[in-house]
Design an enzyme around this catalytic site. Structure first.
Site, short mmCIF file in Angstrom:
data_model
loop_
_atom_site.label_atom_id
_atom_site.label_comp_id
_atom_site.label_asym_id
_atom_site.label_seq_id
_atom_site.Cartn_x
_atom_site.Cartn_y
_atom_site.Cartn_z
CB SER A 130 9.05 -8.42 -7.30
OG SER A 130 7.17 -8.07 -6.14
CE LYS A 180 -3.83 -5.09 -6.91
NZ LYS A 180 -4.65 -5.27 -7.24
CD GLU A 221 0.11 1.03 -10.90
OE1 GLU A 221 0.64 0.45 -11.97
OE2 GLU A 221 -1.05 1.07 -10.38
CG LEU A 241 -1.46 -10.77 -6.55
CD1 LEU A 241 -0.26 -11.80 -5.13
CD2 LEU A 241 -2.92 -10.70 -5.33
CB ALA A 287 -0.26 -12.58 -10.55
CG ASP A 307 -3.89 -1.76 -8.12
OD1 ASP A 307 -4.89 -1.67 -7.18
OD2 ASP A 307 -3.93 -2.48 -8.65
CB SER A 310 2.05 -2.64 -12.11
OG SER A 310 0.99 -2.26 -11.89
N1 LIG Z 1 9.54 -7.14 -10.21
C1 LIG Z 1 8.83 -6.06 -11.44
N2 LIG Z 1 10.33 -5.71 -12.31
C2 LIG Z 1 10.26 -5.06 -13.58
N3 LIG Z 1 8.19 -4.30 -13.91
C3 LIG Z 1 7.52 -4.62 -12.60
C4 LIG Z 1 7.36 -5.97 -12.28
N4 LIG Z 1 6.76 -6.00 -10.94
C5 LIG Z 1 5.02 -4.92 -12.77
N5 LIG Z 1 6.57 -4.84 -13.84
C6 LIG Z 1 5.55 -4.08 -14.54
O1 LIG Z 1 3.69 -3.68 -14.14
C7 LIG Z 1 3.62 -4.41 -16.02
C8 LIG Z 1 2.36 -5.80 -14.87
O2 LIG Z 1 1.14 -4.76 -14.77
P1 LIG Z 1 -0.03 -5.18 -14.66
O3 LIG Z 1 -0.85 -4.08 -13.91
O4 LIG Z 1 -0.39 -6.14 -15.90
O5 LIG Z 1 0.11 -6.59 -13.14
P2 LIG Z 1 -0.33 -6.55 -11.85
O6 LIG Z 1 0.14 -4.54 -11.37
O7 LIG Z 1 0.50 -7.72 -11.49
O8 LIG Z 1 -1.98 -6.46 -11.20
P3 LIG Z 1 -3.18 -5.08 -11.23
O9 LIG Z 1 -2.81 -4.30 -11.69
O10 LIG Z 1 -4.28 -6.33 -11.36
O11 LIG Z 1 -2.68 -5.62 -9.47
C9 LIG Z 1 4.48 -5.77 -15.91
O12 LIG Z 1 4.21 -6.25 -17.39
C10 LIG Z 1 6.29 -4.65 -15.76
O13 LIG Z 1 6.03 -4.55 -16.25
C1 LIG Z 2 -8.85 -3.37 -11.82
C2 LIG Z 2 -8.21 -1.86 -11.20
O1 LIG Z 2 -9.39 -1.54 -10.61
C3 LIG Z 2 -7.63 -2.31 -9.62
C4 LIG Z 2 -6.48 -3.37 -10.67
O2 LIG Z 2 -5.35 -3.75 -9.05
C5 LIG Z 2 -7.30 -0.91 -11.45
C6 LIG Z 2 -7.45 0.31 -11.25
O3 LIG Z 2 -8.30 0.52 -9.78
O4 LIG Z 2 -6.53 1.59 -11.64
MG LIG Z 3 -1.42 -3.23 -11.94
#
Ligand SMILES: Nc1ncnc2c1ncn2[C@@H]1O[C@H](COP(=O)(O)OP(=O)(O)OP(=O)(O)O)[C@@H](O)[C@H]1O
Ligand SMILES: C[C@@](O)(CCO)CC(=O)[O-]
Ligand SMILES: [Mg+2]
Length: 351
Positions: free
Chosen positions: A135, A13, A193, A143, A141, A204, A146
């Site tokens: 993925s 997202k 999450e 998007l 990053a 998310d 997680s």
């Molecule tokens: N393809 C994947 N395989 C296994 N674990 C994953 C994968 N993608 C994400 N994760 C898990 O999610 C963690 C990243 O989550 P984080 O919420 O910090 O980042 P994000 O979800 O990419 O960004 P945001 O929450 O800002 O959208 C990774 O450290 C890992 O534990």
């Molecule tokens: C930073 C945040 O607002 C969005 C992360 O994609 C965290 C959340 O809503 O859980």
């Molecule tokens: Mg996340």
């Protein structure tokens, strides 16, 4: 016990407005991306449970007998999935030898998997299986990697346990789980999450479960079906960051300066609501330059607010400056601190 094989996918997202503020009960607007996470679950007969997570170089295998000792002794919990079971989290952390709060990617993903597996199978017969997740999304990053991972885990394990039907029969071209099944998937994805983020808002995993564009407010998911086509450029600064750390940082700042930060969150809420109003107008009347002027100003104001919350980064400042030099407007998306930014492109913007 033999489980059903399945292949599941969930989208990432982008958040247009409302990241961080949404954790504190304010409105967020988010949209799914055509970048997805895929999970394949296969039954096995070797008495083992294996996870293969190639994006984060994680390949782990346990004997069923080891996992049985962690049995949470829950009964009939499949319908819930609202609150984390602190006892199970504690046992899993001990099992994985975790001592500190901020875990690495691999331990976080493993903990989330074991939590869902044991919560959904722990009270009955535990099956031998292999789960592989890969993925198209960059990990960590902004998007929603997680959440896409969590939605895939929840859907696959619920499906394998028979709590929800198999998504796609061979003879069907399209499919859909009913609303009740999607809500169950979403509630278990929210649990996973919580393991990753600590205190997620749920926006998310809602986008990962339902897709499309939605408005999220205090746990309420409002699909936005009438939205104009917007072109958004996504830029990955490739600066690594953790959502958990950033969410905790904002909370600390709010606790330290409530009278300063709460008005900022209220302003972000007003930005999301104004943006929604403009997007709605754009579907009802001819699109004008003025609509874009407002959307661009909202992006600029929100980016300043996110900097005030302490989730900016020099790489994101560079993105804003480089795009501003070309008349474009950018903000971070997701948790910030690096990760990705979005830039609004007007129709006809040069390639
Ligand atoms: N393809 C994947 N395989 C296994 N674990 C994953 C994968 N993608 C994400 N994760 C898990 O999610 C963690 C990243 O989550 P984080 O919420 O910090 O980042 P994000 O979800 O990419 O960004 P945001 O929450 O800002 O959208 C990774 O450290 C890992 O534990
Ligand atoms: C930073 C945040 O607002 C969005 C992360 O994609 C965290 C959340 O809503 O859980
Ligand atoms: Mg996340």
């Amino acid at each position: 016990m033999q489980v059903r094989d399945c292949l599941i996918s969930a989208p990432g997202k982008a958040i247009l407005h409302g990241e961080h503020a949404v954790v504190h009960g304010k409105v967020a607007l988010a949209v799914s991306l055509n970048l997805r996470t895929y999970l394949q679950l296969k039954a096995s007969s070797d008495g083992k449970v294996s996870i293969k997570l190639p994006n984060i170089d994680t390949f782990v295998c346990w004997e069923l007998s080891e996992l049985k000792q962690l049995n949470p002794c829950l009964s009939g919990k499949k319908e819930e999935g609202q609150c984390l079971d602190p006892e199970l989290v504690k046992r899993l952390r001990e099992f994985l030898g975790v001592t500190n709060e901020n875990l690495d990617s691999s331990t976080t993903a493993t903990l989330a998997f074991l939590y869902i597996y044991l919560s959904l199978f722990g009270s009955g017969e535990m099956p031998s299986l292999t789960v592989c997740v890969w993925s198209e999304l960059p990990t960590g990053a902004g998007l929603g990697s997680s959440a896409a991972y969590s939605v895939c885990l929840a859907a696959a394990v619920l499906c394998a346990s028979g709590a929800i039907p198999t998504p796609l029969k061979e003879w069907e071209h399209t499919t859909g789980w009913c609303q009740e099944d999607l809500e169950l998937i979403n509630s278990w994805a929210f649990q996973a999450e919580k393991i990753v983020h600590g205190n997620p808002s749920g926006v998310d995993n809602a986008v990962g479960t339902w897709g499309g564009m939605l408005k999220f407010l205090a746990g309420k998911i409002i699909p936005l079906s009438r939205v104009p086509l917007l072109r958004i450029l996504l830029t990955n600064t490739k600066v690594p960051r953790s959502t958990k750390v950033l969410v905790a940082r904002v909370k600390d700042k709010i606790n330290k300066f409530p009278s300063i930060l709460i008005p900022v969150l209220d302003s972000v809420d007003a930005i999301s609501c104004t943006c929604e109003k403009v997007l709605n107008e754009m579907t009802r009347e001819p699109i004008k330059g003025e609509h874009y002027n407002i959307l661009e100003e909202l992006i600029d104001i929100n980016q300043h607010h996110l900097n005030v919350m302490g989730v900016g980064h020099p790489s994101l400042d560079t993105l804003c400056q480089v795009t501003a030099a070309r008349g474009l407007h950018s903000k971070l998306t997701g948790a910030g601190g690096g990760g990705c930014g979005i830039t609004l492109l007007r129709p006809g913007a040069a390639q």
